[in-house]
Write an enzyme that holds these catalytic residues in place. Structure first.
Site, PDB file in Angstrom:
ATOM      1  N   GLY A 177     -12.040   1.965   4.112  1.00  0.00           N
ATOM      2  CA  GLY A 177     -11.096   1.183   3.321  1.00  0.00           C
ATOM      3  C   GLY A 177     -10.163   2.043   2.480  1.00  0.00           C
ATOM      4  O   GLY A 177     -10.342   3.260   2.339  1.00  0.00           O
ATOM      5  N   HIS A 178      -9.175   1.372   1.890  1.00  0.00           N
ATOM      6  CA  HIS A 178      -8.163   2.105   1.136  1.00  0.00           C
ATOM      7  C   HIS A 178      -8.756   2.779  -0.105  1.00  0.00           C
ATOM      8  O   HIS A 178      -9.659   2.262  -0.754  1.00  0.00           O
ATOM      9  CB  HIS A 178      -6.978   1.209   0.760  1.00  0.00           C
ATOM     10  CG  HIS A 178      -7.319  -0.001  -0.042  1.00  0.00           C
ATOM     11  ND1 HIS A 178      -6.371  -0.863  -0.509  1.00  0.00           N
ATOM     12  CD2 HIS A 178      -8.494  -0.508  -0.462  1.00  0.00           C
ATOM     13  CE1 HIS A 178      -6.930  -1.841  -1.178  1.00  0.00           C
ATOM     14  NE2 HIS A 178      -8.236  -1.645  -1.156  1.00  0.00           N
ATOM     15  N   ASN A 179      -8.221   3.977  -0.388  1.00  0.00           N
ATOM     16  CA  ASN A 179      -8.587   4.772  -1.568  1.00  0.00           C
ATOM     17  C   ASN A 179     -10.013   5.303  -1.541  1.00  0.00           C
ATOM     18  O   ASN A 179     -10.545   5.725  -2.567  1.00  0.00           O
ATOM     19  CB  ASN A 179      -8.341   3.992  -2.863  1.00  0.00           C
ATOM     20  CG  ASN A 179      -6.874   3.651  -3.052  1.00  0.00           C
ATOM     21  OD1 ASN A 179      -6.486   2.494  -2.915  1.00  0.00           O
ATOM     22  ND2 ASN A 179      -6.060   4.650  -3.318  1.00  0.00           N
TER      23      ASN A 179
ATOM     24  N   GLN B 226       0.859  -1.189   0.000  1.00  0.00           N
ATOM     25  CA  GLN B 226       0.000   0.000   0.000  1.00  0.00           C
ATOM     26  C   GLN B 226       0.894   1.237   0.000  1.00  0.00           C
ATOM     27  O   GLN B 226       1.430   1.636   1.039  1.00  0.00           O
ATOM     28  CB  GLN B 226      -0.917  -0.044   1.218  1.00  0.00           C
ATOM     29  CG  GLN B 226      -1.737  -1.327   1.295  1.00  0.00           C
ATOM     30  CD  GLN B 226      -2.746  -1.462   0.167  1.00  0.00           C
ATOM     31  OE1 GLN B 226      -3.742  -0.753   0.109  1.00  0.00           O
ATOM     32  NE2 GLN B 226      -2.488  -2.384  -0.757  1.00  0.00           N
TER      33      GLN B 226
ATOM     34  N   SER C 120     -12.153   2.162  -2.172  1.00  0.00           N
ATOM     35  CA  SER C 120     -12.411   2.931  -3.394  1.00  0.00           C
ATOM     36  C   SER C 120     -13.846   3.434  -3.511  1.00  0.00           C
ATOM     37  O   SER C 120     -14.284   3.811  -4.594  1.00  0.00           O
ATOM     38  CB  SER C 120     -12.043   2.123  -4.648  1.00  0.00           C
ATOM     39  OG  SER C 120     -10.665   1.823  -4.647  1.00  0.00           O
TER      40      SER C 120
END
Length: 322
Positions: free
Chosen positions: A223-225, A182, A243
């Site tokens: 969560g990521h992004n 990441q 995302s």
């Protein structure tokens, strides 16, 4: 401690009706407030509590002025709930204790971290290399800010928060799962509040972004992004998968589940416990809940729900014949 009504109105404005010298020794809900306490009414549904309250003074809107005067002292404000919020801030300032060290001795701060003026870092916090924290931001105890993450000014980060842990990214292979490093970070704007034990994951390539004024409750997973737009509020135990993009001025109810790679428009309200499985392009209130019922009835309804597509096709066929 106590504040006089005159002092409260001098500091916050509003239209006072009653004895300016009345001493206010606390703030309490209408149903439990006593003669030395200040309360508020913002929702007309609780009008009966206004009539019955023993509060020394009540904050009300213009529409409730006459009803409040009939029972005693009141402060009339255009937005009673916002006025109440400012009273709590005034009360906390008046109760201020002796200042503790700006950085607790047990905190671990990397050498290259950039701290703005007036930053306060509580016990057992960890701020890793390359992180930047804006002026006036407060980290309560046991907060972790991972490498290269950025927090804006005047943020409040409650105990146990982790900002910038790795996002959940793995590539499946015949031998197992290959970790996707990441490489992004987390960027948080100004005036953001993050509740206890909430986790905001760093991006895989680009950054995870939390815009100005966002308020996250306890135990929220971002969560990521993901990107959360300005002045959006997210209630506790909500999970937002990677995302997802959430617009500005949204309100997400507690324990909502939002799938990844979705886009939610500005000014969307999502009911508590809802499951969001598709993008939402228009403002409004959305609910996706299968109501609770006794188990036998629930099983019958669930079985019927499984047949809806077949029933739909049969109805379409009948309509064609007609």
């Amino acid at each position: 401690m106590a504040l006089q009504l005159a002092g409260i109105v001098a500091a916050l404005g509003g239209e006072l009706h009653g004895d300016p010298a009345l001493r206010i020794e606390g703030i309490a809900p209408l149903e439990s407030a006593g003669p030395a306490q200040l309360s508020f009414l913002s929702n007309p549904r609780y009008r009966s509590q206004l009539d019955a309250t023993r509060a020394g003074c009540v904050i009300v809107g213009p529409a409730m002025k006459e009803a409040a005067l009939a029972r005693g002292a009141c402060i009339v404000a255009d937005d009673p709930y916002a006025y109440f919020a400012r009273v709590t801030q005034l009360w906390k300032r008046a109760q201020a204790r002796e200042a503790s060290p700006a950085i607790h001795p047990s905190a671990v701060i990397a050498d290259d971290v950039v701290l703005g003026e007036g930053v306060r870092i509580g016990a057992h916090c960890v701020v890793e290399r390359g992180a930047r924290i804006g002026a006036g931001t407060v980290l309560k105890s046991r907060v972790t800010i991972a490498e290269d993450c950025v927090l804006g000014a005047r943020c409040i980060v409650h105990p146990g928060v982790v900002i910038g842990a790795d996002g959940f990214g793995f590539a499946p292979t015949a031998a197992g799962f290959e970790k996707i490093e990441q490489l992004g970070a987390v960027r948080i704007g100004d005036d953001v509040e993050v509740g206890a034990n909430t986790c905001i994951d760093r991006g895989a390539l680009a950054d995870t972004v939390i815009e100005d004024g966002v308020k996250l409750d306890n135990l929220v997973q971002v969560g990521h992004n993901c990107r959360i737009g300005r002045h959006t509020v997210v209630s506790g135990c909500t999970g937002i998968a990677g995302s997802a993009t959430i617009g500005a001025h949204c309100m997400i109810g507690g324990a909502a589940m939002i799938l990844g790679h979705l886009t939610i428009a500005d000014k969307v309200h999502i009911s508590a416990g809802s499951f969001v499985a598709r993008s939402i392009s228009k403002p409004g209130l959305y609910t996706g809940i299968f109501p609770i019922d006794d188990n036998a009835a629930w099983e019958k309804n669930a079985a019927t729900l499984k047949q809806l597509h077949t029933l739909r096709e049969r109805i379409k066929a009948l309509e064609k014949k007609l």
